[in-house]
Write a protein that holds these residues in place. Structure first.
Motif, short mmCIF file in Angstrom:
data_model
loop_
_atom_site.label_atom_id
_atom_site.label_comp_id
_atom_site.label_asym_id
_atom_site.label_seq_id
_atom_site.Cartn_x
_atom_site.Cartn_y
_atom_site.Cartn_z
N SER A 124 41.44 39.24 50.23
CA SER A 124 42.18 40.50 50.18
C SER A 124 43.68 40.34 49.96
O SER A 124 44.34 41.27 49.52
CB SER A 124 41.92 41.31 51.45
N LYS A 125 44.22 39.16 50.24
CA LYS A 125 45.65 38.93 50.02
C LYS A 125 45.94 38.20 48.71
O LYS A 125 47.07 37.81 48.45
CB LYS A 125 46.24 38.15 51.20
N GLY A 126 44.92 38.03 47.87
CA GLY A 126 45.08 37.24 46.65
C GLY A 126 45.15 38.03 45.37
O GLY A 126 44.96 37.48 44.28
N ARG A 127 45.45 39.30 45.47
CA ARG A 127 45.43 40.15 44.27
C ARG A 127 46.45 39.74 43.20
O ARG A 127 46.30 40.11 42.04
CB ARG A 127 45.62 41.61 44.65
N ALA A 128 47.47 38.98 43.58
CA ALA A 128 48.46 38.52 42.59
C ALA A 128 47.79 37.67 41.51
O ALA A 128 48.28 37.59 40.38
CB ALA A 128 49.57 37.73 43.27
N MET A 129 46.66 37.11 41.83
CA MET A 129 45.89 36.29 40.89
C MET A 129 45.40 37.12 39.70
O MET A 129 45.09 36.57 38.64
CB MET A 129 44.70 35.70 41.66
N SER A 130 45.34 38.42 39.86
CA SER A 130 44.80 39.29 38.81
C SER A 130 45.58 39.19 37.51
O SER A 130 45.02 39.41 36.44
CB SER A 130 44.74 40.74 39.28
#
Length: 193
Positions: free
Chosen positions: A144-150
């Motif tokens: 849930s804290k890894g959305r920057a990967m998008s």
């Protein structure tokens, strides 16, 4: 402690099973992998720590079998060759350990599946950038804290938790569902997700 962990795991898995967005993303990922494998491309998989073990596990299911006998598909966990891993880490730095392998092994149309519970692992992000520049389909699994990967992924599956062990459990559960879909598609050419 065990009961509490199992309860938290169950909550996350139930959320995934009911979340239309997560299910749609998993379906798109499965369809993409099936289409690319049918087209003769391969699946490259990367991850660190427990996610490295998951990368190996997923590759084994794709090359071998999940539940049924079928033709083998090409899948490579880029986490397993100790000579390559240590040489690249020594010569280029650990940040480039996967990117260099993607550069050498990846071909336009292949798929890179990148597992990162945090979504911030420099070596995972570097591999995704190289893959994208080379024309690979980029898929990420994160928490849930890894959305920057998008920003680096064509498709991003986000586990609905920030607890690393539970993120990994969600990743593997979804990956098993994808392996099941790949296998069904291998057996039935008309199979649709």
């Amino acid at each position: 402690m065990i009961s509490l962990h199992l309860e938290r795991s169950l909550v996350a898995l139930e959320r995934c099973a009911r979340d239309a967005g997560i299910l749609a993303t998993a379906g798109y990922i499965a369809e993409t992998i099936i289409a690319r494998l049918r087209a003769g491309n391969k699946l490259l998989i990367v991850g660190n720590g427990g996610s490295a073990a998951d990368a190996q596990h997923i590759a084994a299911e794709i090359v071998g079998r999940y539940k049924k006998e079928r033709s083998a598909y090409p899948a490579i966990a880029l986490t397993t060759d100790t000579s390559v891993l240590t040489a690249l880490s020594n010569d280029y730095g650990f940040e480039h350990v996967f990117a260099r392998q993607v550069e050498g092994l990846g071909m336009r149309g292949d798929v890179l599946l990148a597992l990162s519970t945090s979504g911030r692992s420099p070596n995972i992000l570097a591999a995704l950038r190289v893959a994208r520049a080379a024309g690979l389909v980029t898929i990420g699994f994160t928490g849930s804290k890894g959305r920057a990967m998008s920003a680096e992924c064509d498709h991003l599956l986000v586990a609905p938790t920030d607890e690393t062990p539970i993120i990994q459990q969600v990743h593997l559960a979804v990956a098993h569902g994808i392996c099941d879909a790949v296998e069904q598609a291998s057996i039935d050419e008309n199979f649709r997700i």
